[in-house]
Design an enzyme around this catalytic site. Structure first.
Site, PDB file in Angstrom:
ATOM      1  N   GLY A 227      -1.057   0.029  15.304  1.00 47.29           N
ATOM      2  CA  GLY A 227      -0.648  -0.649  16.530  1.00 47.29           C
ATOM      3  C   GLY A 227      -0.718   0.300  17.711  1.00 47.29           C
ATOM      4  O   GLY A 227      -1.471   1.276  17.703  1.00 47.29           O
ATOM      5  N   SER A 228       0.102   0.021  18.712  1.00 43.97           N
ATOM      6  CA  SER A 228       0.006   0.781  19.960  1.00 43.97           C
ATOM      7  C   SER A 228       0.683   2.152  19.835  1.00 43.97           C
ATOM      8  O   SER A 228       1.560   2.349  18.996  1.00 43.97           O
ATOM      9  CB  SER A 228       0.659  -0.014  21.090  1.00 43.97           C
ATOM     10  OG  SER A 228       2.012  -0.232  20.776  1.00 43.97           O
ATOM     11  N   GLU A 247      -1.834   4.580  12.862  1.00 41.24           N
ATOM     12  CA  GLU A 247      -3.202   4.295  13.328  1.00 41.24           C
ATOM     13  C   GLU A 247      -3.047   3.674  14.713  1.00 41.24           C
ATOM     14  O   GLU A 247      -2.687   2.502  14.825  1.00 41.24           O
ATOM     15  CB  GLU A 247      -3.911   3.319  12.374  1.00 41.24           C
ATOM     16  CG  GLU A 247      -4.159   3.864  10.977  1.00 41.24           C
ATOM     17  CD  GLU A 247      -5.358   4.800  10.913  1.00 41.24           C
ATOM     18  OE1 GLU A 247      -6.107   4.905  11.910  1.00 41.24           O
ATOM     19  OE2 GLU A 247      -5.534   5.444   9.874  1.00 41.24           O
ATOM     20  N   LEU A 248      -3.304   4.462  15.759  1.00 37.00           N
ATOM     21  CA  LEU A 248      -2.967   4.027  17.127  1.00 37.00           C
ATOM     22  C   LEU A 248      -4.225   3.786  17.967  1.00 37.00           C
ATOM     23  O   LEU A 248      -5.295   3.558  17.433  1.00 37.00           O
ATOM     24  CB  LEU A 248      -2.033   5.068  17.758  1.00 37.00           C
ATOM     25  CG  LEU A 248      -0.842   5.500  16.880  1.00 37.00           C
ATOM     26  CD1 LEU A 248      -0.029   6.584  17.563  1.00 37.00           C
ATOM     27  CD2 LEU A 248       0.042   4.314  16.519  1.00 37.00           C
ATOM     28  N   CYS A 281      -9.433  -1.210  18.580  1.00 36.56           N
ATOM     29  CA  CYS A 281      -8.963   0.156  18.884  1.00 36.56           C
ATOM     30  C   CYS A 281     -10.112   1.120  19.142  1.00 36.56           C
ATOM     31  O   CYS A 281      -9.928   2.144  19.785  1.00 36.56           O
ATOM     32  CB  CYS A 281      -8.087   0.662  17.749  1.00 36.56           C
ATOM     33  SG  CYS A 281      -8.901   0.507  16.164  1.00 36.56           S
ATOM     34  N   GLU A 375      -5.713   3.288  27.514  1.00 37.50           N
ATOM     35  CA  GLU A 375      -6.423   2.332  26.659  1.00 37.50           C
ATOM     36  C   GLU A 375      -6.428   0.976  27.353  1.00 37.50           C
ATOM     37  O   GLU A 375      -5.363   0.404  27.597  1.00 37.50           O
ATOM     38  CB  GLU A 375      -5.722   2.219  25.302  1.00 37.50           C
ATOM     39  CG  GLU A 375      -6.448   1.285  24.370  1.00 37.50           C
ATOM     40  CD  GLU A 375      -5.755   1.095  23.016  1.00 37.50           C
ATOM     41  OE1 GLU A 375      -4.512   1.033  22.990  1.00 37.50           O
ATOM     42  OE2 GLU A 375      -6.472   1.005  22.017  1.00 37.50           O
TER      43      GLU A 375
HETATM   44  P1  NAD Z   1       1.836  -3.366  18.883  1.00 38.03           P
HETATM   45  O1  NAD Z   1       2.122  -1.927  18.773  1.00 38.03           O
HETATM   46  O2  NAD Z   1       2.405  -4.119  20.025  1.00 38.03           O
HETATM   47  O3  NAD Z   1       2.346  -4.141  17.554  1.00 38.03           O
HETATM   48  C1  NAD Z   1       1.924  -3.761  16.269  1.00 38.03           C
HETATM   49  C2  NAD Z   1       2.971  -4.173  15.254  1.00 38.03           C
HETATM   50  O4  NAD Z   1       4.151  -3.397  15.468  1.00 38.03           O
HETATM   51  C3  NAD Z   1       3.399  -5.634  15.338  1.00 38.03           C
HETATM   52  O5  NAD Z   1       3.550  -6.143  14.033  1.00 38.03           O
HETATM   53  C4  NAD Z   1       4.741  -5.546  16.047  1.00 38.03           C
HETATM   54  O6  NAD Z   1       5.594  -6.612  15.767  1.00 38.03           O
HETATM   55  C5  NAD Z   1       5.279  -4.247  15.471  1.00 38.03           C
HETATM   56  N1  NAD Z   1       6.345  -3.596  16.261  1.00 38.03           N
HETATM   57  C6  NAD Z   1       6.551  -3.663  17.604  1.00 38.03           C
HETATM   58  N2  NAD Z   1       7.642  -2.928  17.941  1.00 38.03           N
HETATM   59  C7  NAD Z   1       8.129  -2.393  16.795  1.00 38.03           C
HETATM   60  C8  NAD Z   1       9.234  -1.552  16.484  1.00 38.03           C
HETATM   61  N3  NAD Z   1      10.061  -1.106  17.434  1.00 38.03           N
HETATM   62  N4  NAD Z   1       9.435  -1.180  15.200  1.00 38.03           N
HETATM   63  C9  NAD Z   1       8.603  -1.610  14.217  1.00 38.03           C
HETATM   64  N5  NAD Z   1       7.544  -2.429  14.448  1.00 38.03           N
HETATM   65  C10 NAD Z   1       7.304  -2.804  15.714  1.00 38.03           C
HETATM   66  O7  NAD Z   1       0.240  -3.506  18.828  1.00 38.03           O
HETATM   67  P2  NAD Z   1      -0.692  -4.779  19.024  1.00 38.03           P
HETATM   68  O8  NAD Z   1      -0.628  -5.232  20.440  1.00 38.03           O
HETATM   69  O9  NAD Z   1      -0.444  -5.784  17.945  1.00 38.03           O
HETATM   70  O10 NAD Z   1      -2.116  -4.112  18.721  1.00 38.03           O
HETATM   71  C11 NAD Z   1      -2.828  -3.409  19.685  1.00 38.03           C
HETATM   72  C12 NAD Z   1      -2.742  -1.918  19.499  1.00 38.03           C
HETATM   73  O11 NAD Z   1      -3.066  -1.563  18.152  1.00 38.03           O
HETATM   74  C13 NAD Z   1      -3.745  -1.168  20.366  1.00 38.03           C
HETATM   75  O12 NAD Z   1      -3.140  -0.043  20.932  1.00 38.03           O
HETATM   76  C14 NAD Z   1      -4.827  -0.762  19.376  1.00 38.03           C
HETATM   77  O13 NAD Z   1      -5.570   0.363  19.762  1.00 38.03           O
HETATM   78  C15 NAD Z   1      -4.020  -0.501  18.153  1.00 38.03           C
HETATM   79  N6  NAD Z   1      -4.855  -0.581  16.953  1.00 38.03           N
HETATM   80  C16 NAD Z   1      -5.173   0.575  16.299  1.00 38.03           C
HETATM   81  C17 NAD Z   1      -6.013   0.524  15.181  1.00 38.03           C
HETATM   82  C18 NAD Z   1      -6.382   1.756  14.410  1.00 38.03           C
HETATM   83  O14 NAD Z   1      -6.861   1.629  13.293  1.00 38.03           O
HETATM   84  N7  NAD Z   1      -6.194   2.953  14.942  1.00 38.03           N
HETATM   85  C19 NAD Z   1      -6.502  -0.700  14.744  1.00 38.03           C
HETATM   86  C20 NAD Z   1      -6.146  -1.847  15.447  1.00 38.03           C
HETATM   87  C21 NAD Z   1      -5.316  -1.784  16.539  1.00 38.03           C
END
Ligand code: NAD
Length: 476
Positions: A227-228, A247-248, A281, A375
């Protein structure tokens, strides 16, 4: 679709429901129960109870379950692809490709399940080890907490579940709240394939409540998060003593050398910057090229970009659908407007309709603009002119991120110069940064994360090394 929680092998409802929408039309396509703290607790307890069962399950049986899941998924390709297209707004052609990749990842995991071993350690290499026989082996870590983003609602879930099961672990999964329906299907297929009850537990809800409860629970031995960067940072600060893989994000650069095939570069970069509306990502965000080739590259990239069809993801010809939410499209629009007010120029694109933002190419940008330094996670790419190949490499590397970068060249010396100069987890040559085969090591340096995925590498992160030291000659 009426989805449920999956806890201890049982599908359970909950009183609080979230609505899941078609991201292009806004129409409601499903309901999902929000897990209460007690339900998250039940999911963790079920995973805890099933942990010894999974640790004892022979490798060939874990392999068989993974392969069977791959086969069931493959035979439901169209149904799952449609679900991804609807709940994620991903063009159907790419949704099908995501299912194919997930089938590959499950198949690879079934093979890797049989190769988790260790090695003999020559303990007598030092005086303290004389008279000992030593060996180490990988043991399951226990409960894996898997938290996934919206953009690959199937394959990124598989990248956590498949290695966890291959290694003999149990899982508590929390998929993204925008795209939970695909994960429900996947759990159904695992259950149909014969996975023991409690080996995978699925809960739904917000990150700060449901996700956070998984992250902070001491019974969960490993967090695998995609995620982010901001959420990754929050997770690592709250996880306590447990393994964490992050994985960010990235601001993926492409460096184009003078000798590159510019038709190829333009074609691949238009794809790499705009497929799934840049919500990838490793989406191409920054393209560096020297003055001598910039004008030609610009013309070709604009032409390729304008040939992309924007619209309903269910249309077979469409490659650019909506963003995940209208607010996201507005965020990208604001970011571009800010860049323009600071001197950037829109070469094509720049329009928005509801959640759809048109593929946008910018030039006249600089490193202090957000479109370059942050990003963007949307369908926007910037062209940056440089004086030399070395300057292109230096600017490409001038980022806090470090996931994947690419270079287009026919010159082997320039290729190795780039490999040495760029501090990224993956370097791609003559293809866009979005290249990924599901068994390769994949993950970021710097602010792009910690650890690696790619089935074998994820298994390493989801196991503990156990050392066995045997003193010889004590029985007589
Ligand atoms: P996000 O970080 O908003 O959410 C990802 C997940 O984290 C969701 O399931 C969300 O509910 C959960 N989450 C949010 N706050 C949390 C907390 N405090 N504690 C635990 N879990 C929590 O990301 P998104 O908007 O769904 O995805 C986009 C981001 O993901 C982009 O930054 C992208 O680059 C990244 N991404 C990285 C990869 C990689 O392999 N490096 C792959 C895909 C996406």
């Amino acid at each position: 679709m009426q989805a449920k929680l999956f806890i201890g092998g049982r599908w359970l409802g909950s009183c609080q429901l979230d609505l899941i929408t078609n991201k292009y039309t806004g129409e409601v396509i499903g309901e999902i129960p929000k897990a209460t703290p007690d339900e998250v607790e039940a999911a963790i307890a079920a995973a805890d109870q099933a942990a010894p069962v999974m640790a004892d399950l022979p490798a060939y049986q874990r392999a068989k379950i993974l392969l069977k899941t791959a086969q069931i998924l493959s035979s439901n390709q169209e149904e799952v692809a449609n679900l991804i297209a609807l709940e994620a707004g991903k063009a159907i052609v790419f949704a099908r490709a995501e299912v194919d990749r997930a089938v590959c990842a499950l198949t690879i995991a079934s093979e890797e399940a049989k190769r988790i071993g260790g090695e003999v350690v020559p303990l007598d290499a030092v005086p303290a080890g004389e008279g000992f026989f030593g060996m180490w082996q990988r043991r399951p870590i226990g409960i894996v907490g898997a938290i996934t983003p919206f953009n690959f609602p199937l394959n990124l879930v598989v990248h956590k579940l498949a290695p966890a099961i291959a290694a003999g672990n149990t899982v508590v999964l929390k998929p993204a709240e925008q795209t939970p329906l695909t994960a429900v299907k996947l759990c159904e297929y695992f259950a149909e394939a014969g996975l023991p009850d409690g080996a995978i537990n699925l809960v739904h809800g917000d990150g700060p409540t449901v996700g956070s409860q998984i992250v902070t629970d001491p019974r969960v031995r490993k967090i695998s998060f995609t995620g982010s960067r901001a959420v990754g940072q929050e997770i690592i600060s709250r996880a306590g003593v447990k393994k964490v893989t992050l994985e960010l994000g990235n601001t993926s650069p492409v460096v184009v050398a003078r000798d590159a095939n510019l038709d190829l570069v333009a074609n691949r970069c238009a794809f790499g910057a705009f497929y799934y509306s840049g919500q990838v990502c490793i989406s191409t965000q920054r393209i560096y090229a020297e003055k001598a080739i910039m004008e030609t590259l610009k013309e070709k990239l604009i032409k390729e970009t304008e040939s992309l069809k924007v619209g309903n993801p269910l249309d077979e010809q469409v490659t650019v659908g909506p963003m995940i939410h209208e607010d996201e499209a507005k965020r990208v629009q604001n970011c571009v407007e800010q860049a323009v007010s600071d001197g950037a120029r829109i070469l094509t694109g720049g329009q928005r309709k509801n959640a759809t933002y048109w593929p946008t190419v910018l030039d006249n940008v600089n490193g202090s603009m957000d479109v370059v330094s942050k990003e963007i996670f949307g369908p926007v790419v910037s062209l940056i002119e440089t004086e030399s190949f070395e300057e292109s490499l230096a600017l490409a590397d001038a980022t806090q991120y470090g996931l994947q970068a690419s270079i287009f060249t026919k010159d082997i010396d320039q290729m190795f110069q780039a490999i040495k100069r760029l501090d990224f987890g993956g370097i791609v040559v003559n293809e866009i940064p979005a290249f990924r085969a599901d068994h390769m090591p994949y993950g970021g340096n710097r602010q792009s994360g910690l650890g690696r995925e790619g089935i074998r590498f994820a298994i390493e992160e989801m196991t503990n090394i156990q050392m066995i030291s045997i003193k010889l000659g004590t029985s007589s």
